[in-house]
Design an enzyme around this catalytic site. Structure first.
Site, PDB file in Angstrom:
ATOM      1  N   LYS A  93      82.930 -21.672 -71.432  1.00 43.31           N
ATOM      2  CA  LYS A  93      82.895 -22.700 -72.462  1.00 43.31           C
ATOM      3  C   LYS A  93      84.300 -23.026 -72.928  1.00 43.31           C
ATOM      4  CE  LYS A  93      78.455 -21.812 -74.620  1.00 43.31           C
ATOM      5  NZ  LYS A  93      77.698 -21.580 -75.819  1.00 43.31           N
ATOM      6  N   ARG A  94      85.104 -21.989 -72.989  1.00 47.12           N
ATOM      7  CA  ARG A  94      86.465 -22.185 -73.492  1.00 47.12           C
ATOM      8  C   ARG A  94      87.303 -23.048 -72.569  1.00 47.12           C
ATOM      9  NH1 ARG A  94      85.059 -17.309 -74.974  1.00 47.12           N
ATOM     10  NH2 ARG A  94      85.738 -16.412 -73.014  1.00 47.12           N
TER      11      ARG A  94
END
Ligand code: GLU
Length: 508
Positions: free
Chosen positions: A266-267
């Site tokens: 996600k990062r």
């Protein structure tokens, strides 16, 4: 699992942020498996960790599944007989199972404060072991219902001293289960820790809530990401201790970054030049916006088709499969074990294929909203023809406009480089000749303008390179593009003649 049971699978995300594309893939495989077997696909929101709750995440997850065309049969929005489908609303259901485990000596109260736990970890670190665990050895030195006298435990509980409930793992016991993707998995309890099942805030942890719900919701197959594989032995033991039949497990391979170096996370956001989320997401705290496949212009069908192939394939050479075809072809046995590298170029290729498969009329309808943004009005027929003209050059619907802006306005600039290279002393004369010939073409069809153009080249002994590029410059302002005669037919005679005049006047 006993035969003849109705297949029931679930997607069980935690609402800690937007759904990652890997999460959509997990949901998709669950969906495909359920539909293939005539079963049910559930959405269960695992929100027992209130500290990680993110506003809007739950709505985002539901919208992402709906957009992808894989809406659940049961869930928060759909309802169902096994609800509630949000774990926080199931809170009163879990405690009894923790109590049952304590009663059967498979769990115990632990009163250690977080300071005490930190101290133990620090001490372990000082003596060179980085990974202190609360386990079958260390628990004998901690403050829990296994080490404290029974009356003291009673008193601590009666006084309302904060505690957690931990599983009591047996020593040196091999936990074995067969994963549908990985085969037999065996882990010795000596390498596991006494995980917390019930927290001091009165909430179960993921582990307890997850298996209680899978049991109560009659889940037959747990299909989830590989990152949960280490938790599976604990879950298998919990099923056993609670006297329940365990579901079958299938742990999906990781989705890797394009270079294969680690999990696509996600990062990663937009850092790698592509979205990692299905829909655009605005972080409610920072207002930071992360792009989404939908907003980038991906068709949901192509996004889903592409995702399906990240870790699975039908075993033949087909690549373009509709959701129905995916359902038909899907099996867990064809899911690979190795991580799957994400390839954004391939994602675009899929969209290109889906775009081309549409009729010109369908594309025209899809393009209309884009044109409206530019205040362009045009008849459906003409727009369909323009779509046909440029659809082989487009990946997204938006490209259809970007590749054909000259079809909607005649006041475009001329590409400087083409002008410099192709405009010669005799160019005005050649274009005037061409104009004169085109003026006489009654039916301005592609075939007729092409015949006129070629006739002129032949008669005048001119090569295409002498006339084609300046004609294109007149019609489009560009050095490259689709067929000049197709363009001419769509523009019509008047417009073509005007455009020739405009270039002559500009270049003179
Ligand atoms: N809540 C877990 C997650 O966020 C679910 C894992 C599972 O499917 O068991 O992925």
């Amino acid at each position: 699992m006993s035969d003849n049971k109705r297949v029931r699978v679930r997607f069980a995300p935690s609402p800690t942020g937007p759904l990652h594309m890997g999460g959509v893939r997990t949901a998709l495989y669950n969906y495909l498996f359920a539909k293939k077997h005539g079963g049910d696909f559930l959405l269960r929101v695992e929100d027992t960790d209130q500290t990680r709750f993110v506003k809007g995440a739950e709505e985002y997850i539901m919208e992402a599944l709906d957009w992808s065309g894989i809406s659940p049969d049961e869930g928060i929005a759909q309802g169902g007989e096994y609800g509630p489908y949000r774990q926080s609303e199931r809170k009163p259901m879990y405690r009894q199972y923790a109590d049952q485990l304590i009663a059967s000596d498979h769990a115990y109260y632990a009163f250690d404060t977080s300071e005490e736990l930190t101290r133990m970890r620090d001490l372990a670190k000082e003596s060179g072991s980085a990974n202190w665990q609360y386990n079958h050895i260390t628990r004998s030195t901690m403050r829990n219902s296994l080490t404290l006298p029974a009356d003291e435990v009673e008193k601590l509980l009666a006084d309302g001293t904060p505690y957690v409930i931990r599983i009591k793992l047996p020593r040196n016991h091999e936990v074995k289960f067969e994963d549908r993707i990985r085969g037999w998995v065996a882990v010795n309890t000596n390498n596991m820790d006494d995980k917390v099942l019930f927290k001091s805030d009165g909430m179960p942890t993921y582990h307890l809530a997850n298996i209680v719900d899978d049991h109560l919701m009659e889940i037959t197959h747990v299909i989830r990401g590989e990152e949960w594989l280490p938790s599976a032995p604990l879950h298998v033991l919990l099923y056993e201790y609670l006297g329940w039949e365990a579901p079958e497990f299938a742990h999906l391979p990781l989705l890797l970054k394009p270079d294969g170096n680690g999990k696509l996370s996600k990062r990663d956001g937009d850092r790698l030049g592509f979205p990692v989320f299905p829909l655009e997401w605005t972080n409610p705290e920072t207002n930071e916006v992360s792009s989404g496949y939908r907003e980038k212009g991906f068709y949901a069908e192509s996004f889903v088709n592409m995702l399906a192939f990240l870790g699975w394939n039908p075993g033949d050479n087909r690549e373009i499969l509709s959701l129905e075809e995916l359902i038909d072809a899907f099996s867990l046995e064809k899911v690979g074990k190795a991580g799957s590298k994400f390839d954004f170029e391939k994602a675009k290729w899929y969209n290109e294929q889906y775009l081309r498969a549409n009729s010109n009329e369908t594309l025209a309808a899809q393009l209309k909203p884009v044109l409206a943004e530019h205040n362009i009005e045009i008849s459906d027929d003409r727009l369909a023809a323009i779509c046909g003209l440029v659809k082989e050059r487009a990946i997204f619907v938006r490209d259809l406009y970007e590749k054909s802006t000259y079809m909607f306005a005649s006041d475009f600039e001329y590409d400087e480089k083409t002008m410099r290279k192709k405009w010669k002393d005799d160019s005005a004369e050649i274009l005037t000749e061409l104009k004169g010939r085109l003026e006489g073409v009654e039916d301005f069809s592609e075939a007729n303008t092409e015949a006129t153009f070629k006739g002129m080249l032949e008669e005048k002994g001119l090569g295409f390179g002498k006339v084609g590029p300046i004609f294109r410059l007149a019609l489009t302002g560009l050095g490259m593009g689709p067929s000049l005669f197709e363009i001419s037919e769509i523009l019509g005679r008047e417009e073509v003649l005007n455009r020739i005049d405009r270039l002559i006047a500009t270049a003179a």
